[in-house]
Write a protein that holds these residues in place. Structure first.
Motif, PDB file in Angstrom:
ATOM      1  N   GLY A  30       0.928  -1.249  -0.164  1.00  0.00           N
ATOM      2  CA  GLY A  30       0.239   0.073   0.054  1.00  0.00           C
ATOM      3  C   GLY A  30       0.488   1.043  -0.423  1.00  0.00           C
ATOM      4  O   GLY A  30       1.851   1.456   0.065  1.00  0.00           O
ATOM      5  N   ASN A  31       0.169   2.245  -0.073  1.00  0.00           N
ATOM      6  CA  ASN A  31       0.715   3.848   0.112  1.00  0.00           C
ATOM      7  C   ASN A  31      -0.344   4.891   0.851  1.00  0.00           C
ATOM      8  O   ASN A  31      -1.174   3.984   0.999  1.00  0.00           O
ATOM      9  N   THR A  54      -4.792  18.222   8.968  1.00  0.00           N
ATOM     10  CA  THR A  54      -3.527  17.386   8.431  1.00  0.00           C
ATOM     11  C   THR A  54      -4.601  16.592   8.159  1.00  0.00           C
ATOM     12  O   THR A  54      -5.877  16.235   7.838  1.00  0.00           O
ATOM     13  N   VAL A  55      -4.508  16.221   6.666  1.00  0.00           N
ATOM     14  CA  VAL A  55      -5.093  15.794   5.635  1.00  0.00           C
ATOM     15  C   VAL A  55      -4.313  14.195   5.048  1.00  0.00           C
ATOM     16  O   VAL A  55      -2.654  14.457   4.862  1.00  0.00           O
ATOM     17  N   GLN A  56      -4.774  13.445   5.058  1.00  0.00           N
ATOM     18  CA  GLN A  56      -3.875  12.110   4.832  1.00  0.00           C
ATOM     19  C   GLN A  56      -5.048  11.573   4.059  1.00  0.00           C
ATOM     20  O   GLN A  56      -5.885  11.117   4.584  1.00  0.00           O
ATOM     21  N   ASN A  57      -3.633  10.212   3.606  1.00  0.00           N
ATOM     22  CA  ASN A  57      -4.626   9.403   2.838  1.00  0.00           C
ATOM     23  C   ASN A  57      -3.351   8.198   2.895  1.00  0.00           C
ATOM     24  O   ASN A  57      -2.948   7.987   2.834  1.00  0.00           O
ATOM     25  N   VAL A  58      -4.945   6.689   2.907  1.00  0.00           N
ATOM     26  CA  VAL A  58      -4.387   6.131   3.001  1.00  0.00           C
ATOM     27  C   VAL A  58      -5.022   5.056   2.728  1.00  0.00           C
ATOM     28  O   VAL A  58      -5.850   4.586   2.305  1.00  0.00           O
ATOM     29  N   LYS A  59      -3.306   4.202   1.577  1.00  0.00           N
ATOM     30  CA  LYS A  59      -3.803   3.303   0.336  1.00  0.00           C
ATOM     31  C   LYS A  59      -3.691   1.541   0.927  1.00  0.00           C
ATOM     32  O   LYS A  59      -2.792   1.480   1.399  1.00  0.00           O
ATOM     33  N   ARG A  60      -4.737   0.488   0.632  1.00  0.00           N
ATOM     34  CA  ARG A  60      -3.468  -0.525   0.358  1.00  0.00           C
ATOM     35  C   ARG A  60      -4.537  -1.363   0.349  1.00  0.00           C
ATOM     36  O   ARG A  60      -5.809  -2.252  -0.333  1.00  0.00           O
ATOM     37  N   ASN A  61      -3.533  -2.599  -0.556  1.00  0.00           N
ATOM     38  CA  ASN A  61      -4.443  -3.341  -1.367  1.00  0.00           C
ATOM     39  C   ASN A  61      -4.990  -4.456  -0.174  1.00  0.00           C
ATOM     40  O   ASN A  61      -4.653  -5.284  -0.067  1.00  0.00           O
ATOM     41  N   ALA A  62      -5.810  -5.227  -1.172  1.00  0.00           N
ATOM     42  CA  ALA A  62      -6.803  -6.247  -1.107  1.00  0.00           C
ATOM     43  C   ALA A  62      -5.901  -7.409  -0.865  1.00  0.00           C
ATOM     44  O   ALA A  62      -4.730  -7.557  -1.519  1.00  0.00           O
ATOM     45  N   TYR A  63      -6.017  -8.165  -0.081  1.00  0.00           N
ATOM     46  CA  TYR A  63      -5.765  -9.432   0.113  1.00  0.00           C
ATOM     47  C   TYR A  63      -6.390 -10.901   0.395  1.00  0.00           C
ATOM     48  O   TYR A  63      -7.351 -10.973   1.149  1.00  0.00           O
ATOM     49  N   VAL A  75      -9.671  -9.794   2.361  1.00  0.00           N
ATOM     50  CA  VAL A  75      -9.607  -8.612   3.157  1.00  0.00           C
ATOM     51  C   VAL A  75      -9.808  -7.417   1.719  1.00  0.00           C
ATOM     52  O   VAL A  75      -8.522  -7.501   0.753  1.00  0.00           O
ATOM     53  N   GLU A  76     -11.004  -7.003   1.747  1.00  0.00           N
ATOM     54  CA  GLU A  76     -11.070  -6.048   1.397  1.00  0.00           C
ATOM     55  C   GLU A  76      -9.989  -4.871   0.859  1.00  0.00           C
ATOM     56  O   GLU A  76      -9.612  -4.048   1.372  1.00  0.00           O
ATOM     57  N   ALA A  77      -9.529  -4.629  -0.533  1.00  0.00           N
ATOM     58  CA  ALA A  77      -9.099  -2.823  -0.678  1.00  0.00           C
ATOM     59  C   ALA A  77      -9.354  -1.971   0.663  1.00  0.00           C
ATOM     60  O   ALA A  77     -10.383  -1.831   0.522  1.00  0.00           O
ATOM     61  N   PHE A  78      -8.279  -1.269   1.377  1.00  0.00           N
ATOM     62  CA  PHE A  78      -8.418  -0.200   1.458  1.00  0.00           C
ATOM     63  C   PHE A  78      -8.048   1.270   1.383  1.00  0.00           C
ATOM     64  O   PHE A  78      -7.089   1.557   0.639  1.00  0.00           O
ATOM     65  N   ASN A  79      -9.188   2.453   0.832  1.00  0.00           N
ATOM     66  CA  ASN A  79      -8.921   3.513   0.748  1.00  0.00           C
ATOM     67  C   ASN A  79      -8.994   4.196   1.873  1.00  0.00           C
ATOM     68  O   ASN A  79     -10.120   4.305   0.867  1.00  0.00           O
ATOM     69  N   GLN A  80      -8.574   5.273   2.155  1.00  0.00           N
ATOM     70  CA  GLN A  80      -9.391   6.255   3.036  1.00  0.00           C
ATOM     71  C   GLN A  80      -8.315   7.484   2.577  1.00  0.00           C
ATOM     72  O   GLN A  80      -7.280   7.437   3.049  1.00  0.00           O
TER      73      GLN A  80
END
Length: 154
Positions: A30-31, A54-63, A75-80
């Motif tokens: 992720g990033n 603070t503004v922040q974005n977190v993305k994590r791929n599904a697995y 686990v589904e992908a996460f993007n927030q």
């Protein structure tokens, strides 16, 4: 005004045991990125209350976990993207040498709108070589760190 920005690419790999019986593991990537601004009010040379955002974005791929099929998770992908405000206080002073500016000591603490908080302390040499320790709690996760930093000014 103090602005910090960063981007990180992360690889996650873990093993877990459920009830001491079922073993599973997973890995993904992720990033994240963030931009943080703090506006300081210089009440005295050493006392500086501040507000920040603070503004922040977190993305994590599904697995899909491997291991025991009875407890493996998909686990589904996460993007927030989140926005967090904060308020805090910074105490700092400089000392040493004829101009009293060789060493600096700083302590600051902040409480945020997401109920997180952080406290940090640092000592520096000519605002260039810095040793910093920090403690923070966010979402019941505690982070402690010690860092050595070199600051370049352009």
């Amino acid at each position: 005004m103090n602005t910090n920005a960063a981007i990180a690419n992360s690889n996650y790999k873990y093993d877990r045991t459920v009830e001491g019986v079922f073993n599973n593991s997973g890995e993904t990537a992720g990033n994240e990125w963030w931009v943080s601004n703090r506006l300081y009010l210089h009440l005295t040379k050493w006392l500086k209350p501040f507000v920040g955002h603070t503004v922040q974005n977190v993305k994590r791929n599904a697995y899909v976990e491997t291991g025991d099929v009875r407890s493996a998770r998909t686990v589904e992908a996460f993007n927030q993207t989140t926005h967090v405000g904060e308020a805090g206080l910074k105490l700092e002073t400089r000392f040493g040498g004829k101009k009293r500016d060789v060493f600096g000591v700083s302590v600051d603490g902040a409480y945020a709108t997401d109920n997180s908080y952080d406290v940090s302390a640092s000592i520096d040499y000519k605002e260039m070589l810095i040793i910093e320790a920090s403690h923070g709690v966010n979402d019941n996760v505690t982070n402690n760190s010690i860092a050595g930093k070199v600051k370049f000014r352009f």
